[in-house]
Design a protein around this motif. Structure first.
Motif, PDB file in Angstrom:
ATOM      1  N   VAL A   1       0.886  -1.164   0.000  1.00 32.82           N
ATOM      2  CA  VAL A   1       0.000   0.000   0.000  1.00 32.82           C
ATOM      3  C   VAL A   1       0.924   1.214   0.000  1.00 32.82           C
ATOM      4  O   VAL A   1       1.494   1.562   1.040  1.00 32.82           O
ATOM      5  N   GLY A   2       1.113   1.797  -1.165  1.00 32.21           N
ATOM      6  CA  GLY A   2       2.112   2.860  -1.281  1.00 32.21           C
ATOM      7  C   GLY A   2       3.477   2.271  -1.030  1.00 32.21           C
ATOM      8  O   GLY A   2       3.857   1.281  -1.655  1.00 32.21           O
ATOM      9  N   LYS A   3       4.203   2.819  -0.083  1.00 34.82           N
ATOM     10  CA  LYS A   3       5.527   2.272   0.236  1.00 34.82           C
ATOM     11  C   LYS A   3       5.494   1.299   1.420  1.00 34.82           C
ATOM     12  O   LYS A   3       6.529   0.826   1.870  1.00 34.82           O
ATOM     13  N   TYR A   4       4.298   0.988   1.903  1.00 38.35           N
ATOM     14  CA  TYR A   4       4.160   0.143   3.089  1.00 38.35           C
ATOM     15  C   TYR A   4       3.668  -1.259   2.738  1.00 38.35           C
ATOM     16  O   TYR A   4       2.901  -1.435   1.796  1.00 38.35           O
ATOM     17  N   LEU A   5       4.096  -2.238   3.535  1.00 37.22           N
ATOM     18  CA  LEU A   5       3.561  -3.592   3.427  1.00 37.22           C
ATOM     19  C   LEU A   5       2.449  -3.741   4.445  1.00 37.22           C
ATOM     20  O   LEU A   5       2.586  -3.316   5.595  1.00 37.22           O
ATOM     21  N   ARG A   6       1.367  -4.336   4.020  1.00 38.43           N
ATOM     22  CA  ARG A   6       0.249  -4.592   4.925  1.00 38.43           C
ATOM     23  C   ARG A   6      -0.174  -6.045   4.786  1.00 38.43           C
ATOM     24  O   ARG A   6      -0.141  -6.617   3.700  1.00 38.43           O
ATOM     25  N   TYR A   7      -0.553  -6.628   5.908  1.00 39.59           N
ATOM     26  CA  TYR A   7      -0.924  -8.037   5.979  1.00 39.59           C
ATOM     27  C   TYR A   7      -2.351  -8.162   6.484  1.00 39.59           C
ATOM     28  O   TYR A   7      -2.718  -7.497   7.454  1.00 39.59           O
ATOM     29  N   ASP A   8      -3.125  -9.025   5.867  1.00 41.46           N
ATOM     30  CA  ASP A   8      -4.460  -9.348   6.371  1.00 41.46           C
ATOM     31  C   ASP A   8      -4.246 -10.256   7.583  1.00 41.46           C
ATOM     32  O   ASP A   8      -3.591 -11.304   7.469  1.00 41.46           O
ATOM     33  N   ALA A   9      -4.754  -9.877   8.721  1.00 43.92           N
ATOM     34  CA  ALA A   9      -4.531 -10.642   9.955  1.00 43.92           C
ATOM     35  C   ALA A   9      -5.012 -12.082   9.815  1.00 43.92           C
ATOM     36  O   ALA A   9      -4.356 -13.011  10.309  1.00 43.92           O
ATOM     37  N   ALA A  10      -6.119 -12.298   9.124  1.00 37.57           N
ATOM     38  CA  ALA A  10      -6.635 -13.658   8.933  1.00 37.57           C
ATOM     39  C   ALA A  10      -5.662 -14.497   8.103  1.00 37.57           C
ATOM     40  O   ALA A  10      -5.469 -15.687   8.377  1.00 37.57           O
ATOM     41  N   ASP A  11      -5.031 -13.880   7.096  1.00 35.71           N
ATOM     42  CA  ASP A  11      -4.041 -14.595   6.279  1.00 35.71           C
ATOM     43  C   ASP A  11      -2.814 -14.974   7.104  1.00 35.71           C
ATOM     44  O   ASP A  11      -2.253 -16.060   6.943  1.00 35.71           O
ATOM     45  N   VAL A  12      -2.391 -14.077   7.978  1.00 36.47           N
ATOM     46  CA  VAL A  12      -1.226 -14.359   8.831  1.00 36.47           C
ATOM     47  C   VAL A  12      -1.547 -15.520   9.771  1.00 36.47           C
ATOM     48  O   VAL A  12      -0.752 -16.453   9.921  1.00 36.47           O
ATOM     49  N   ARG A  13      -2.722 -15.489  10.363  1.00 36.85           N
ATOM     50  CA  ARG A  13      -3.124 -16.583  11.267  1.00 36.85           C
ATOM     51  C   ARG A  13      -3.234 -17.905  10.513  1.00 36.85           C
ATOM     52  O   ARG A  13      -2.805 -18.959  11.011  1.00 36.85           O
ATOM     53  N   ALA A  14      -3.790 -17.878   9.299  1.00 40.90           N
ATOM     54  CA  ALA A  14      -3.929 -19.096   8.491  1.00 40.90           C
ATOM     55  C   ALA A  14      -2.554 -19.631   8.101  1.00 40.90           C
ATOM     56  O   ALA A  14      -2.314 -20.844   8.149  1.00 40.90           O
ATOM     57  N   TRP A  15      -1.640 -18.746   7.729  1.00 31.69           N
ATOM     58  CA  TRP A  15      -0.284 -19.165   7.372  1.00 31.69           C
ATOM     59  C   TRP A  15       0.392 -19.813   8.580  1.00 31.69           C
ATOM     60  O   TRP A  15       1.025 -20.854   8.461  1.00 31.69           O
ATOM     61  N   PHE A  16       0.225 -19.196   9.743  1.00 31.62           N
ATOM     62  CA  PHE A  16       0.828 -19.728  10.965  1.00 31.62           C
ATOM     63  C   PHE A  16       0.274 -21.127  11.277  1.00 31.62           C
ATOM     64  O   PHE A  16       1.034 -22.054  11.588  1.00 31.62           O
ATOM     65  N   LYS A  17      -1.026 -21.308  11.166  1.00 32.05           N
ATOM     66  CA  LYS A  17      -1.631 -22.614  11.427  1.00 32.05           C
ATOM     67  C   LYS A  17      -1.154 -23.649  10.425  1.00 32.05           C
ATOM     68  O   LYS A  17      -0.921 -24.814  10.785  1.00 32.05           O
ATOM     69  N   ALA A  18      -0.971 -23.261   9.179  1.00 30.41           N
ATOM     70  CA  ALA A  18      -0.468 -24.183   8.161  1.00 30.41           C
ATOM     71  C   ALA A  18       0.979 -24.617   8.481  1.00 30.41           C
ATOM     72  O   ALA A  18       1.341 -25.767   8.253  1.00 30.41           O
ATOM     73  N   GLN A  19       1.776 -23.694   9.020  1.00 32.43           N
ATOM     74  CA  GLN A  19       3.156 -24.042   9.401  1.00 32.43           C
ATOM     75  C   GLN A  19       3.155 -25.014  10.565  1.00 32.43           C
ATOM     76  O   GLN A  19       3.961 -25.941  10.608  1.00 32.43           O
ATOM     77  N   ALA A  20       2.260 -24.818  11.500  1.00 31.45           N
ATOM     78  CA  ALA A  20       2.183 -25.686  12.677  1.00 31.45           C
ATOM     79  C   ALA A  20       1.713 -27.090  12.289  1.00 31.45           C
ATOM     80  O   ALA A  20       2.112 -28.072  12.917  1.00 31.45           O
ATOM     81  N   ALA A  21       0.872 -27.174  11.251  1.00 31.47           N
ATOM     82  CA  ALA A  21       0.336 -28.459  10.817  1.00 31.47           C
ATOM     83  C   ALA A  21       1.317 -29.243   9.959  1.00 31.47           C
ATOM     84  O   ALA A  21       1.182 -30.450   9.814  1.00 31.47           O
ATOM     85  N   ALA A  22       2.288 -28.546   9.392  1.00 28.52           N
ATOM     86  CA  ALA A  22       3.241 -29.197   8.456  1.00 28.52           C
ATOM     87  C   ALA A  22       4.223 -30.079   9.173  1.00 28.52           C
ATOM     88  O   ALA A  22       4.475 -30.073  10.295  1.00 28.52           O
TER      89      ALA A  22
END
Length: 57
Positions: free
Chosen positions: A36-57
């Motif tokens: 977003v412009g010069k900033y990175l922004r993360y959807d909190a739900a995507d971060v949580r889903a990514w984290f859960k996928a790492q824990a399940a791997a």
């Protein structure tokens, strides 16, 4: 409306240094982000889903 996090918020949630989040982005690892412009922004739900996928791997 989706909750949006900064790089600092993601680092705090994952308990890693901010530099690690930036490094992951460079090597195409980590949760998906949007620029977003010069900033990175993360959807909190995507971060949580990514984290859960790492824990399940």
């Amino acid at each position: 409306m989706a909750e949006v996090w900064s790089v600092e918020d993601v680092a705090r949630f994952l308990r890693v240094p901010v530099a690690t989040v930036y490094r992951w982005r460079k090597v195409n690892y980590g949760p998906p982000a949007a620029r977003v412009g010069k900033y990175l922004r993360y959807d909190a739900a995507d971060v949580r889903a990514w984290f859960k996928a790492q824990a399940a791997a």
